[in-house]
Design an enzyme around this catalytic site. Structure first.
Site: not given
Ligand SMILES: *Cc1c(COP(=O)(O)O)cnc(C)c1O
Length: 494
Positions: A111-113, A116, A146
């Protein structure tokens, strides 16, 4: 309305959104927070017909009010494109009564995408707006996801370079390989002998060093952060909760104004804080369930009002949640303290000095919209098995922590519940396959397991995994947790 940002620890500094994104952390060591949380200004009904990109614009324009419409739309267009393997960007799928908001369809399958992918665009736009001439050095601590998402986002972005610190023995084999094979002339990956909290503390220390900042400036560098302490991470994460509500409406699962719950597998408290901000914007969210793994410092906090990091750090099968110092909790503390910077500062200093703090009963009363739960390693594995058997749906270990908490606390509430599904099972293949049938899969190699997961789930192997099967290792720097600054100085040639 023009939203300015101030620090959680003093009232001295007021900056625009673009300045807050550039700085990452406030000068007093506090986190930037919006002076007020803006109200959603689209009709809930309208959400059901909006694309992800349209929803993103409606939400982000309210928080990033010094970006022009043109600038913001260009950032959104650049971020949420074919890098994602579905036009929906974040599909909402119903399985065994719960709604899984799949936040892992981006480049690095976690989910960091979601944030980011857009942060590099926000950062370079902010640099242009503020006449920044220095090269921006993104300094990041990662518990696994991350790091790769930030590396992928910033690789070869002009005017930036990136240094990622990860706990050498605290990430999954696939997470590690993903980072160590990262291409790009401006990327640096460093394993530390220490855990995630050590990495995060070391990074924060460098951010707070005026002496280091001055020496960097002389050489034409300045730091910024890609961690969820940066509001440029937080704001894009609000979007998908608003989008999820629109999807529930579109799928005819709720009526306009009906409330939903969310369950969020939590580590650094960034994802669930975004849901809390969405609720404060007026999105009909009833309860926010904070789900922890065996590092259940947040569960204990919500039960007792005491935050106590003095405990054993446990390595679990959900490594991205192996965290004892949840940075973003500071923003919640600030809010329930009535936006009292002195009080917040005192509590955060106690956390550093004594390793714990306790909130007042009045503050605790403001937490009634939160509930907390946690999953042991056994319960996490059981949740993966349960949903696989019930619905042929294979989830990753982090999502499984939330799924366990859902069955334990939310399933009987009568309110439709969205589970933030934070990683593809392919990112944690060994733990996931062990959960399904340890005896059968124990002897297989990591990539044999990938093919087996493909067979049992019917889900195509993501590009992110195919890529690393044969990719060469490009990074091999390792240092002690006490040598992080030396390493940075060497990389930058200070
Ligand atoms: C980072 C991460 C989390 C924790 O999110 P926070 O915003 O740090 O609370 C959960 N699951 C996965 C897969 C992650 O990468």
């Amino acid at each position: 309305m023009n939203i300015m940002y101030k620090s959680t620890r003093s009232n001295n500094e007021k900056v625009t959104a673009s300045q807050a994104i550039l700085k990452g952390l406030a000068e007093d060591g506090g986190l930037f927070v919006p002076e007020e949380i803006p109200a959603l200004d689209v009709e809930l009904e309208t959400l059901s017909s909006m694309t992800y990109q349209e929803t993103a614009y409606e939400v982000m324009k309210l928080f990033l009010s010094d970006f022009s419409e043109e600038e913001l739309k260009a950032c959104i267009r650049g971020a949420y494109d074919e890098k994602f393997d579905t036009d929906l960007i974040a599909p909402l799928v119903k399985k065994d009564g719960a709604y899984y908001l799949e936040l892992f369809h981006g480049k690095t399958i976690a989910f960091k995408d979601m944030a980011l992918s857009i942060l590099p665009y926000l950062m370079t736009t902010a640099a242009k707006k503020n006449g920044v001439k220095n090269e921006i050095v993104i300094l990041t601590a990662t518990s696994g996801d991350t790091g790769k998402a930030a590396l992928a986002g910033f690789a070869d972005v002009p005017g930036t370079s990136i240094i990622v610190f990860y706990p050498k023995d605290g990430v999954s084999p696939i997470q590690k390989k993903q980072m160590l094979t990262q291409k790009g002339k401006n990327t640096n990956v460093v394993g530390i002998i220490g855990n995630f909290d050590d990495a995060q503390t070391g990074v924060k220390k460098m951010f707070n060093s005026k002496e280091l900042a001055e020496r960097m400036d002389k050489k034409g560098y300045q730091f910024s952060s890609a961690n969820s302490i940066n509001i440029g991470r937080l704001v894009p994460q609000i979007v998908y909760y608003v989008y999820a509500y629109g999807q529930l409406l579109k799928q005819g699962e709720i009526s306009v104004g009906e409330k939903m719950n969310v369950v969020v597998p939590t580590g650094n408290f960034g994802n669930i804080l975004a849901a809390y901000y969405a609720k404060n914007m007026g999105l009909p969210i009833d309860t926010l369930y904070c789900a922890s793994n065996e590092n259940k410092v947040l569960f204990d906090f919500f039960q007792s009002g005491k935050y106590d990091r003095k405990r054993e750090f446990i390595l679990t099968s959900s490594p991205s949640m192996d965290i004892l110092i949840s940075s973003n909790l500071e923003r919640l503390i600030y809010r329930i303290a009535g936006e009292d910077a002195d009080k917040t500062k005192a509590l955060m200093e106690a956390l550093v000095k004594e390793g714990n703090y306790e909130i007042t009963p009045e503050m605790q009363e403001k937490l009634t919209c939160f509930q907390a739960g946690y999953a042991s390693e056994g319960e996490t594995a059981a949740a993966i098995r349960k949903v696989y058997e019930a619905a042929d749906y294979v989830m990753d270990t982090h999502t499984a922590v939330a799924s366990h908490v859902y069955y334990e606390k939310a399933a009987q509430s009568g309110t439709k519940t969205v589970i933030a599904s934070t990683a593809s099972p392919y990112k944690f293949t060994r733990s996931v396959m062990d959960a399904i049938d340890k005896e059968k899969y124990d002897s297989m190699t990591d990539f044999e397991l990938v093919d087996e997961l493909n067979r049992i789930s019917g889900v195509t192997v993501p590009n992110a995994i195919e890529e690393i099967r044969t990719a060469p290792i490009l990074h091999n720097t390792v240092c002690d947790k006490s040598e992080m600054q030396d390493t940075v100085e060497k990389i930058l040639g200070l």
